[in-house]
Design an enzyme around this catalytic site. Structure first.
Site, PDB file in Angstrom:
ATOM      1  N   ASP A 262       8.861   1.877  10.535  1.00  0.00           N
ATOM      2  CA  ASP A 262       7.315   1.016  10.107  1.00  0.00           C
ATOM      3  C   ASP A 262       6.398   1.926   9.746  1.00  0.00           C
ATOM      4  O   ASP A 262       6.942   3.229  10.769  1.00  0.00           O
ATOM      5  CB  ASP A 262       7.468   0.354  11.167  1.00  0.00           C
TER       6      ASP A 262
HETATM    7  C1  BGC Z   1       3.508  -2.970  10.019  1.00  0.00           C
HETATM    8  C2  BGC Z   1       4.171  -3.049   8.365  1.00  0.00           C
HETATM    9  C3  BGC Z   1       3.362  -2.788   7.739  1.00  0.00           C
HETATM   10  C4  BGC Z   1       2.766  -1.592   7.448  1.00  0.00           C
HETATM   11  C5  BGC Z   1       2.230  -0.495   6.406  1.00  0.00           C
HETATM   12  C6  BGC Z   1       2.181  -1.514   9.859  1.00  0.00           C
HETATM   13  O1  BGC Z   1       1.566  -1.414  10.976  1.00  0.00           O
HETATM   14  O2  BGC Z   1       3.967  -3.740  11.187  1.00  0.00           O
HETATM   15  O3  BGC Z   1       4.606  -4.926   8.728  1.00  0.00           O
HETATM   16  O4  BGC Z   1       4.659  -3.414   6.789  1.00  0.00           O
HETATM   17  O5  BGC Z   1       2.430  -1.507   8.573  1.00  0.00           O
HETATM   18  O6  BGC Z   1       0.790  -1.351   6.175  1.00  0.00           O
END
Ligand code: BGC
Length: 783
Positions: A262
């Site tokens: 993530d």
């Molecule tokens: C989120 C993810 C997301 C990623 C990219 C993170 O803060 O938890 O679900 O895909 O950011 O935006």
């Protein structure tokens, strides 16, 4: 209208490719992963293991030649959030227009795998048309508490619903030659402290509740990527969790794709590589690449692990090249229509009680003309949640416009309350309510649109309570006092407490956060253009205090204890016999369904056991409609305490008035098994199972008992096994019983001794054996 994105391709088209299995995916462009890998230096391989910016993998260029092109990944999950070059990470407005499909909360409520497959295809088409290799979704985290601010991005409190529907979505997206990212792996069930908190959860609960949705999608649909969670699981960051990322995901489930972090989840990059985290996102500016190189040079990290991760990045690049060659376009109108169909299918009619002898819904075309519409949310829809999933929609429907169009008349409207995201209104709250009461008085029926304001739920923080804003409840009460013919339409991404006010609303439905066509979809259901067929994938509790994680959410001092264990969602309410506002699986239609001829037949035993369940479902009402037939299993005789009933299968069937269909389901050994905490494997314990077929978890229409031949679970005997355990043991039992028979023991003492370890009994000389004979007994029992 066709949207033909003009964004330049991220992938140079001259690069050759091959598929993961080695067969050419595009004959003109063989990209030989192994050959490319063999040419790369350690530094180049390490560079592949992190992004070049927020959204792209790193290219490798040498002497003017592109050895490895860069590919783009982007959010997800219910629409594309492809940002402009200059937008910040959460710069939410600046993404290319894309269809905002219903959020997972709404999509999930459709219980319709075919529909999700079609939505997936549309998402895949938009992803491909925008030269994006991977859409970052879907999210299959379990709704542990209705307070989780991100529940709108998740499907259910139940792993079977989440896993089945996400599988369909992933298959649909990937059928377009682009990838998905199954997230957030694992036990990311809250936003509070999400980047540090340790989810402290026992293995059985992980295996039975928090992992199976991931497992189902991985084993059936092979998502191109899996995204690890931010949080720790039992004190280890998910981004460096060897057991999760390698033992479970790859070794047990056979995951063939790439694990991506993530965004910002990496704490120790070298530990991450060793654990199986292939790609760190976003860019670390080269810092962690250098750490990886240094660790290899220092002998702390095996270069083979770097190769393995780099190879997976190269496979990702390779498999995304054919789509980049021919991005195609998508039909904005068709996708909007699909978004509308999906939102209507996910709308749940909770209640439709008669008023003056007849239910208020549907509003027949004639009745529509006498309707007043109340509530700012009818004009300013809430259709998606805040955070990384926020899509810039291609268009936006509101219920007020849709209802007026259906009525062919300028229906009276009163906002009743204001929303920060709605138009400014200088009038006092009392004046707004007075206007709404006036409109209600003059109407035959009042449609009241209520829901959670945008600030109530978002990625990044959790909710504090389940209540509607007080001004909305006050409005409802005032309107209902003026005209009791009230229909409430709710908007919100997760459970809302309805108990405090639903007595004044004879009809009640929720469209969740239904995406860009959510407004027209709810209008379709209200008018009966579409018969409601959505069902709850999460329980609507009476009170926050009743919810399973209450007292253990969101944790404290860096830990959240999953104290409710496997009793999540309806499993909890059923075990405790707690009343709820609306149970899991509930949802009404404009017709009724009868169930009969339910039967369950067992074939095979042990690992080959199968239970075939059949039931005849008949549409007994006046209009066509769809029923969601649900199959639950209970295992009251198991050695471990199991939930009263657990959903194991479901099917959505469309039936014309009077039509009948026999619906069949096949349950396998795994559907009957539990995770044995001592043996640390799935166990199908033989005995009686209860199979129930119903229209919700608390509307069971048939209950059948079947006998399944499974394991007689025998735990290893050891010196600290209790006397009671020894007596139950097939080998040790008769021996111990014999010894007891030969030794006069006071019955009261014997009762006390049942829970005493054998070693203590031997030392006390209670049962006529000593440590020596005990050691022999243990050896014989385990032989
Ligand atoms: C989120 C993810 C997301 C990623 C990219 C993170 O803060 O938890 O679900 O895909 O950011 O935006």
């Amino acid at each position: 209208m066709t949207l033909d994105p003009t964004v330049p391709a991220a992938v140079p088209t001259t690069v050759p490719t091959t598929a993961a299995d080695g067969t050419p995916e595009h004959p003109a462009h063989p990209f030989d992963v192994e050959r490319v890998l063999a040419r790369l230096t350690l530094e180049e391989k390490a560079s592949l293991l992190s992004g070049v910016d927020f959204w792209h993998t790193q290219p490798v260029e040498r002497d003017g030649e592109t050895l490895v092109p860069s590919v783009m990944v982007t959010d997800g999950p219910h629409g594309l959030r492809k940002q402009d070059e200059n937008a910040d990470h959460l710069g939410l407005g600046n993404s290319v227009p894309a269809t905002c499909f219903p959020t997972a909360a709404a999509l999930g409520s459709s219980w319709d795998a075919d529909l999700l497959h079609r939505v997936g295809e549309a998402l895949g088409r938009e992803t491909r048309a925008n030269d994006v290799a991977v859409l970052l979704g879907p999210g299959v985290n379990i709704k542990r508490s209705p307070l989780c601010g991100r529940n709108f991005e998740y499907f259910s409190e139940d792993p079977v619903v989440a896993g089945e529907l996400a599988t369909a979505l992933v298959e649909g997206i990937q059928s377009l030659g682009v990838g998905t990212s199954l997230k957030h792996f694992a036990a990311n069930n809250q936003e509070a402290d999400r980047m540090r908190v340790s989810a402290d959860v026992d293995e059985r609960t992980l295996r039975e509740i928090y992992l199976p949705a991931f497992e189902r999608v991985v084993t059936r649909a092979q998502p191109w990527t899996v995204m690890c969670a931010y949080n720790k699981v039992n004190d280890v960051y998910a981004s460096q969790h060897d057991w999760l990322l390698t033992t479970v995901l790859r070794d047990e489930w056979g995951f063939e794709g790439l694990v991506v972090s993530d965004w910002g989840a990496v704490r120790d990059r070298v530990a991450g590589v060793a654990a199986g985290l292939d790609l760190e996102m976003p860019s670390s500016g080269g810092r962690t690449d250098a750490e990886v190189v240094a660790a290899v040079r220092d002998g702390e990290l095996d270069e083979a692990l770097v190769d393995a991760a780099a190879r997976r990045v190269l496979h990702l690049v390779a498999r995304s090249l054919p789509a980049a060659e021919a991005p195609g376009s998508f039909d904005v109108d068709a996708h909007h229509a699909l978004a509308r169909e999906a939102a209507a299918a996910g709308t749940v009619l909770l209640k439709n009680a008669p008023v003056d002898g007849a239910p208020l819904l549907p509003l027949a075309p004639g009745a529509l003309a006498g309707v007043a519409v109340v509530g700012e949310l009818a004009r300013t829809p809430r259709y998606q949640g805040a955070g990384s999933s926020q899509v810039n929609p291609t268009r936006l429907d509101d219920a007020l416009t849709a209802l007026r169009a259906a009525a062919g008349a300028d229906l009276p409207f009163a906002a009743g309350y204001t929303l920060a995201e709605g138009p400014a209104d200088d009038r006092s709250p009392d004046a707004l309510v007075a206007e709404a009461v006036e409109a209600a008085r003059g109407a035959r029926t009042v449609l009241v649109f209520l829901g959670l304001p945008a600030a109530y739920e978002s990625e990044g923080y959790d909710r504090d309570h389940l209540d509607l804003p007080a001004d909305q409840v006050a409005l409802l009460r005032a309107v209902a006092a003026a005209n009791p013919r009230v229909v409430v339409a709710l908007a919100g991404g997760s459970a809302i407490s309805v108990a405090p006010w639903q007595d004044v609303a004879p009809a009640l439905l929720t469209g969740w956060l239904g995406g860009q066509a959510g407004g027209s979809a709810v209008a379709d259901v209200l008018t009966g253009a579409v018969a409601p067929s959505g069902r709850l994938t999460e329980t609507l509790p009476l009170r926050l205090e009743d919810t399973p994680a209450f007292g253990n959410f969101p944790g404290e001092l860096g830990h959240v204890r999953y104290g409710e264990g496997v009793l999540v969602g309806y499993r909890w309410y059923d075990a405790r016999q707690v009343d709820v506002a609306y149970p899991f699986g509930h949802g009404l239609s404009y017709t009724t369904f009868a169930y009969d001829d339910a039967a369950a037949e067992v074939t095979g035993s042990g690992a080959d056991a199968q239970v075939r369940v059949a039931v005849r479902v008949t549409n007994t009402g006046p209009v066509a409609g769809s029923e969601v037939v649900q199959v639950y299993v209970g295992d009251p005789q198991a050695q471990v305490h199991r939930p009263e009933r657990e959903l194991k299968a479901f099917a959505k069937v469309h039936l014309e008035p009077g039509e009948s269909r026999v619906v069949t389901f096949g349950l396998d050994a795994r559907d009957l098994s539990y995770w044995h905490p001592v043996l640390r494997r799935w166990v199908l314990e033989g005995g009686e199972f209860r199979v129930a077929v119903g229209a919700s978890s608390r509307d069971l229409r048939a209950e059948l008992v079947v006998d399944v031949v499974g394991e007689d679970v025998t735990l290893p005997l050891h010196e600290l096994s209790t006397l009671g355990e020894a007596l139950e043991h097939p080998v040790a039992g008769p021996v111990v019983r014999g010894a007891l028979d030969g030794t006069p023991v006071d019955p009261g003492l014997l009762a006390m001794a049942t829970d005493m370890p054998l070693a203590v009994i031997a030392d006390f000389g209670l049962a006529g054996f000593d440590r020596g004979t005990l050691a022999q007994l243990v050896a014989a029992a385990n032989a």
